[in-house]
Design a protein around this motif. Structure first.
Motif, short mmCIF file in Angstrom:
data_model
loop_
_atom_site.label_atom_id
_atom_site.label_comp_id
_atom_site.label_asym_id
_atom_site.label_seq_id
_atom_site.Cartn_x
_atom_site.Cartn_y
_atom_site.Cartn_z
N THR A 255 0.86 -1.29 0.03
CA THR A 255 0.18 0.10 0.03
C THR A 255 0.87 1.40 0.13
O THR A 255 0.71 2.53 -0.74
CB THR A 255 -0.82 0.04 1.08
OG1 THR A 255 -0.23 -0.17 2.52
CG2 THR A 255 -2.12 -0.97 0.91
N GLY A 256 1.94 1.12 0.73
CA GLY A 256 2.90 2.32 0.65
C GLY A 256 3.57 2.54 -0.50
O GLY A 256 3.53 3.83 -1.12
N SER B 199 -1.87 4.17 -2.15
CA SER B 199 -3.43 4.05 -1.88
C SER B 199 -3.60 2.67 -1.55
O SER B 199 -2.91 1.73 -1.33
CB SER B 199 -4.32 4.53 -2.97
OG SER B 199 -3.98 3.72 -4.06
N GLY B 200 -4.78 2.30 -0.97
CA GLY B 200 -5.20 1.02 -0.68
C GLY B 200 -5.83 1.05 0.97
O GLY B 200 -6.00 2.26 1.47
N HIS B 201 -6.08 -0.25 1.31
CA HIS B 201 -6.87 -0.33 2.56
C HIS B 201 -5.94 -1.17 3.71
O HIS B 201 -6.18 -2.27 3.79
CB HIS B 201 -8.27 -0.79 2.50
CG HIS B 201 -8.94 -0.20 1.46
ND1 HIS B 201 -8.78 0.09 0.16
CD2 HIS B 201 -10.13 0.78 1.88
CE1 HIS B 201 -10.05 0.80 -0.20
NE2 HIS B 201 -10.62 1.21 1.02
N PRO B 202 -5.07 -0.53 4.21
CA PRO B 202 -4.17 -1.07 5.23
C PRO B 202 -5.05 -1.48 6.51
O PRO B 202 -4.74 -2.82 7.12
CB PRO B 202 -2.97 -0.17 5.63
CG PRO B 202 -3.41 1.21 5.39
CD PRO B 202 -4.73 0.89 4.14
N PRO C 4 -5.40 -6.26 -0.47
CA PRO C 4 -3.89 -6.46 -0.22
C PRO C 4 -3.59 -7.48 0.61
O PRO C 4 -2.56 -8.35 0.27
CB PRO C 4 -3.58 -5.16 0.44
CG PRO C 4 -4.48 -4.16 0.06
CD PRO C 4 -5.58 -4.76 -0.09
N THR D 175 -6.45 4.77 3.58
CA THR D 175 -5.18 5.60 3.36
C THR D 175 -4.08 5.07 3.42
O THR D 175 -3.96 4.16 4.64
CB THR D 175 -5.22 7.02 4.35
OG1 THR D 175 -6.47 7.62 4.18
CG2 THR D 175 -4.26 7.95 3.99
N ALA D 176 -3.16 5.03 2.56
CA ALA D 176 -1.61 4.26 2.81
C ALA D 176 -0.94 4.99 3.58
O ALA D 176 -0.97 6.32 3.89
CB ALA D 176 -1.19 4.05 1.26
N VAL E 42 5.66 4.06 6.60
CA VAL E 42 6.20 2.65 6.04
C VAL E 42 7.43 2.18 6.82
O VAL E 42 7.48 1.27 7.33
CB VAL E 42 6.49 2.94 4.41
CG1 VAL E 42 7.26 1.39 4.09
CG2 VAL E 42 5.39 2.89 3.72
#
Ligand SMILES: Cc1ncc(C[n+]2csc(CCOP(=O)(O)OP(=O)(O)O)c2C)c(N)n1
Length: 294
Positions: A46-47, A51-54, A96, A279-280, A286
């Protein structure tokens, strides 16, 4: 030892793939190590994507680890194997986590994970069963996976196949009306080759479920809909394995495993923090997260 052709031998060796059918012999220590690798992948992927859903990926890590490395009958070298147990990710934004798990199993190379959300990548932001090996359902629109899973389970019954179906739901997702229509149908049709797992992290996109639309009394709702209910600590692999074993013994009704979890589990500044729902982490975050996950 044979490693699936599509896999990355380095990443799969610890999982003791002895035969074509995926190994069921992973030890608890190996599964704990796998869970930590999955968390690292989620952060890195995601980092890199930006973007994406951690948050809701991190909360379900132990659930997928227990399933894919101990419970499911599956064959990474043959994703469409007819006799496979089916895992359906209804909360499709946790893609992910599913991708990281599939890669660790050998469905595709671990190196591919960093292509998350890129144009032409097989790993899009939400799951697409037509492009990603091992993905059973295209998801992202919440509320549909349990209905889909019931269909798959009933098809297995009609075809006299003994595979089992596992559907992972979010608790916020259970605000969707379709989930309860499916819950009624599964009990009515006595779909006992199906288990739902709820990643019960208490939060959804906007914050706590109790503030958005309260689900309590959650276990009692499932019970009154005709389900066998098992509650566990969703970060305890032994408790999850025990629950999956018990679910297999239940006859004449479906089972729901309510897995109590923490959104963002494993990274201090992400835990119970709805800011990391979709939010990534940035580059500094990271680094911090990966240090915590060493
Ligand atoms: C039908 C539909 N409505 C709204 C959304 C937007 N959405 C994406 S994730 C999410 C919250 C889901 O909460 P939960 O199921 O608890 O997921 P988790 O906290 O485990 O990530 C929402 C509302 C969606 N994907 N689908």
């Amino acid at each position: 030892m044979s490693v699936p052709e599509t896999g990355d031998p380095k990443s799969t060796s610890v999982n003791n793939i002895e035969a074509e059918v995926f190994s069921l012999s992973a030890s608890e220590a190996e599964m704990e190590a796998t869970a930590k690798r999955l968390r690292r992948h989620i952060i890195t992927m995601t980092g890199k994507a930006g973007s994406g859903h951690p948050g809701g990926s991190l909360s379900a890590v132990e659930i997928l680890t227990a399933l894919y490395f101990k419970v499911l009958r599956h064959k990474p070298s043959d994703p469409q194997w007819t006799d496979r147990d089916r895992f359906i990710l209804s909360k499709g934004h946790a893609a992910p986590l599913l991708y990281a798990t599939l890669a660790e199993c050998g469905y595709f190379p671990v190196a591919e994970l960093t292509t998350l959300r890129q144009m032409d990548s097989r790993l899009q932001g939400h799951t697409d069963r037509t492009i990603t090996p091992g993905v059973e359902m295209s998801a992202g629109a919440l509320g549909q996976g349990l209905s889909f899973g019931i269909g798959v389970a009933l098809a297995g019954r009609l075809d006299e196949q003994d595979y089992r179906v596992y559907v992972l739901l979010g608790d916020g997702e259970c605000d969707e009306g379709q989930v309860w229509e499916a819950a009624m149908a599964a009990a009515h049709f006595k779909v006992d080759n199906l288990a739902a797992i709820v990643d019960n992290n208490g939060q959804q996109i906007d914050g706590w479920n109790r503030d958005v639309m309260n689900l309590d009394p959650f276990p009692r709702k499932w019970e009154t809909f005709g389900w066998k209910v098992i509650e566990v600590d969703g970060h305890s692999i032994p408790q999850l394995l025990n629950a999956f074993g018990r679910a297999k013994q239940v006859k004449g009704q479906p089972t729901v495993i309510i897995a109590h979890t923490i959104k963002g589990k494993g990274v201090s500044f992400m835990e119970n923090n709805p800011d990391f729902h979709g939010t990534a982490p940035n580059a500094i975050e990271v680094d911090l997260a990966l240090k915590e996950l060493e």
